[in-house]
Write a protein that holds these residues in place. Structure first.
Motif, short mmCIF file in Angstrom:
data_model
loop_
_atom_site.label_atom_id
_atom_site.label_comp_id
_atom_site.label_asym_id
_atom_site.label_seq_id
_atom_site.Cartn_x
_atom_site.Cartn_y
_atom_site.Cartn_z
N ASP A 120 41.38 48.49 44.97
CA ASP A 120 42.32 47.92 44.00
C ASP A 120 41.80 48.15 42.59
OD1 ASP A 120 44.85 46.52 44.60
OD2 ASP A 120 43.63 45.49 46.11
N THR A 121 42.73 48.22 41.64
CA THR A 121 42.40 48.39 40.24
C THR A 121 43.19 47.39 39.42
OG1 THR A 121 41.95 50.75 40.53
CG2 THR A 121 42.36 49.98 38.29
N ILE A 122 42.51 46.72 38.48
CA ILE A 122 43.16 45.74 37.59
C ILE A 122 42.97 46.21 36.16
CG2 ILE A 122 43.19 43.34 36.80
CD1 ILE A 122 41.81 42.59 39.45
N ASP A 169 36.58 51.59 30.13
CA ASP A 169 37.94 52.12 30.21
C ASP A 169 38.99 51.03 30.40
OD1 ASP A 169 37.80 51.33 32.87
OD2 ASP A 169 37.75 53.36 33.69
N THR A 170 38.59 49.76 30.28
CA THR A 170 39.45 48.55 30.31
C THR A 170 39.93 48.18 31.70
OG1 THR A 170 41.65 49.53 29.95
CG2 THR A 170 40.27 49.15 27.98
N THR A 171 39.34 48.74 32.75
CA THR A 171 39.78 48.41 34.10
C THR A 171 38.67 47.72 34.89
OG1 THR A 171 39.09 50.52 35.06
CG2 THR A 171 41.32 50.39 34.17
N VAL A 172 39.11 46.94 35.89
CA VAL A 172 38.24 46.35 36.90
C VAL A 172 38.61 46.96 38.23
CG1 VAL A 172 37.69 44.23 38.17
CG2 VAL A 172 37.84 44.19 35.67
N LYS A 173 37.63 47.39 39.01
CA LYS A 173 37.92 47.99 40.31
C LYS A 173 37.23 47.20 41.41
CE LYS A 173 38.78 52.72 38.73
NZ LYS A 173 40.15 52.86 39.27
N ILE A 174 37.91 47.09 42.55
CA ILE A 174 37.41 46.37 43.72
C ILE A 174 37.00 47.40 44.77
CG2 ILE A 174 37.86 44.47 45.31
CD1 ILE A 174 38.39 43.74 42.39
N TRP A 175 35.80 47.22 45.31
CA TRP A 175 35.26 48.13 46.31
C TRP A 175 34.72 47.31 47.48
CZ3 TRP A 175 34.89 53.23 44.02
CH2 TRP A 175 34.98 53.24 42.63
N THR A 176 34.40 48.00 48.56
CA THR A 176 33.59 47.41 49.62
C THR A 176 32.39 48.31 49.86
OG1 THR A 176 34.68 48.54 51.47
CG2 THR A 176 35.64 46.44 50.73
#
Length: 389
Positions: A211-213, A196-203
């Motif tokens: 966060d979403t890039i 879907d062209t996004t990068v997501k940050i998780w813990t």
């Protein structure tokens, strides 16, 4: 004074000038010499020049429980191409399997499950039956990583599942609208990339992404650097001109974009950090590339081209001189010595047509495991083909 009576530090200094053949012959002088020469400290200077002995460039040792003398002996088989081949597991449906290793355990994804296999020797065979399995996705597992006591997987259903290997519990993290092609995890951090062209940050403890890039292109690969200061994102190179992007973790800023001379569609399929400032990539452009990320450089410093112009699906390095790559045709695995421009050894694992790519490979000091569309293959480098176990 006899040679064995010299102080140990003097003996270490003298033996550092000997090659592996001379050391082996010298160890046969007497029992006292044999005991001393078999120490890892004697073989360390020799081992760093061989392939896949576990001695990394930073001085760390990947296999401290295996005597270095034995690893040097096995390393000669890696260099010379001496191995015994075998097919450990077969399945009927075409899959896109993925592998990870943790000591003597090999993890293999098959459709919606991840299965753990023991790779310890049981007589003459490696155990092919799993002793544990992990599930939780409504579609196929696309990628998974190991992070201490956690196994973290991403799937075609757009979710991430965090499995606790100790308690057996799992936490599902929904977030992407399409399949999650890649993810990596270090410390408490999880980073995922999707079609879907996004990068997501998780813990590990978050219930949703923090966060979403937007990358404006399909994301094929992600890797977090060992110092947890940055991460690399490989894209499809269809909607943008550069397929490799380096982001800081603290500020989430793109500090550099690499690979502006890539042709359209030459995306990066796998990324491996060797240090916080050096990483290896491979993909549809048919090259393995070594990138230097230091501010004074920030460019490709070495490259190795697949001689059959095949896309490279996966890559692993020993952290020193050796690399192994998996090609898109005929299940071809290639071994590379970074000190040479040409491929060192090549193994065609599949004779079936249509051919299968090597979707993932992993190796330890003695074995290389390669996952194809319908089978898991093993290359055993501990002895020459045909020798007894």
């Amino acid at each position: 004074m006899l040679l064995p009576q010299l102080p140990e530090d003097v003996l270490y200094h003298i033996l550092a000038y000997l090659d592996h053949i001379t050391l082996s012959r010298f160890s046969q002088v007497c029992k006292a010499v044999y005991t001393f020469v078999n120490r890892d400290n004697v073989w360390k200077s020799v081992a760093k020049d061989f392939l896949n002995t576990g001695i990394r460039r930073d001085g760390s040792d990947l296999y401290p429980n295996i005597p270095l003398k034995d690893r040097v002996r096995t390393a000669q088989n890696w260099s010379n191409g001496f191995c015994n081949r075998g097919v450990l597991i077969r399945w009927r449906k075409n899959l896109l399997p993925w592998l990870q290793m943790d000591g003597d355990v090999l993890f293999l994804s098959q459709a919606a499950e991840i299965r753990a296999h023991s790779v310890r020797q049981n007589g003459k065979r490696i155990l092919s039956q799993p002793f544990q399995s992990y599930s939780g996705h409504h579609g196929d597992v696309c990628r998974f990583v190991l992070n201490n006591s956690y196994l973290i997987s991403s799937g075609s259903d757009g979710t991430i599942v965090v499995h606790s290997r100790r308690s057996g519990s799992q936490t599902k993290l929904p977030g992407h609208s399409q399949e999650i092609n890649c993810l990596d995890s270090r410390g408490e951090l999880i980073i995922s990339g999707s079609r879907d062209t996004t990068v997501k940050i998780w813990t590990l403890t978050s219930g949703s992404s923090i966060d979403t890039i937007s990358m404006f292109d399909r994301v094929w690969s992600i890797a977090i650097d060992p110092s947890l200061s940055s991460f690399a994102v490989g894209t499809a190179c269809c909607r943008t001109t550069s397929p490799l992007h380096i982001w800081t973790i603290e500020r989430l800023e793109c500090v550099c974009t690499l690979g502006s001379d890539f042709r359209h569609g030459a995306g990066v399929l796998d990324i491996v950090f060797e240090s916080p400032f050096q990483l290896l990539t491979c993909g549809y452009d048919t090259f393995i590339r070594l990138w230097d990320l230091r501010l004074s450089t920030q460019k490709c410093v070495m490259e190795w081209e697949d001689p059959h112009d095949s896309a490279l699906y996966c890559l692993q390095t020993d952290g020193n001189h050796m690399m192994a790559s998996g090609s898109s045709y005929y299940g071809v695995v290639r071994l590379w010595d970074k000190r040479q421009s040409q491929c060192l050894q090549v193994y065609e694992l599949s004779s079936q047509r249509p051919s299968s790519p090597v979707y993932c490979l992993r190796f330890n000091s003695s074995h290389l495991f390669a996952a194809l569309a319908t089978s898991l293959h093993s290359l055993d480098f501990r002895q020459s083909p045909g020798s007894s176990s």
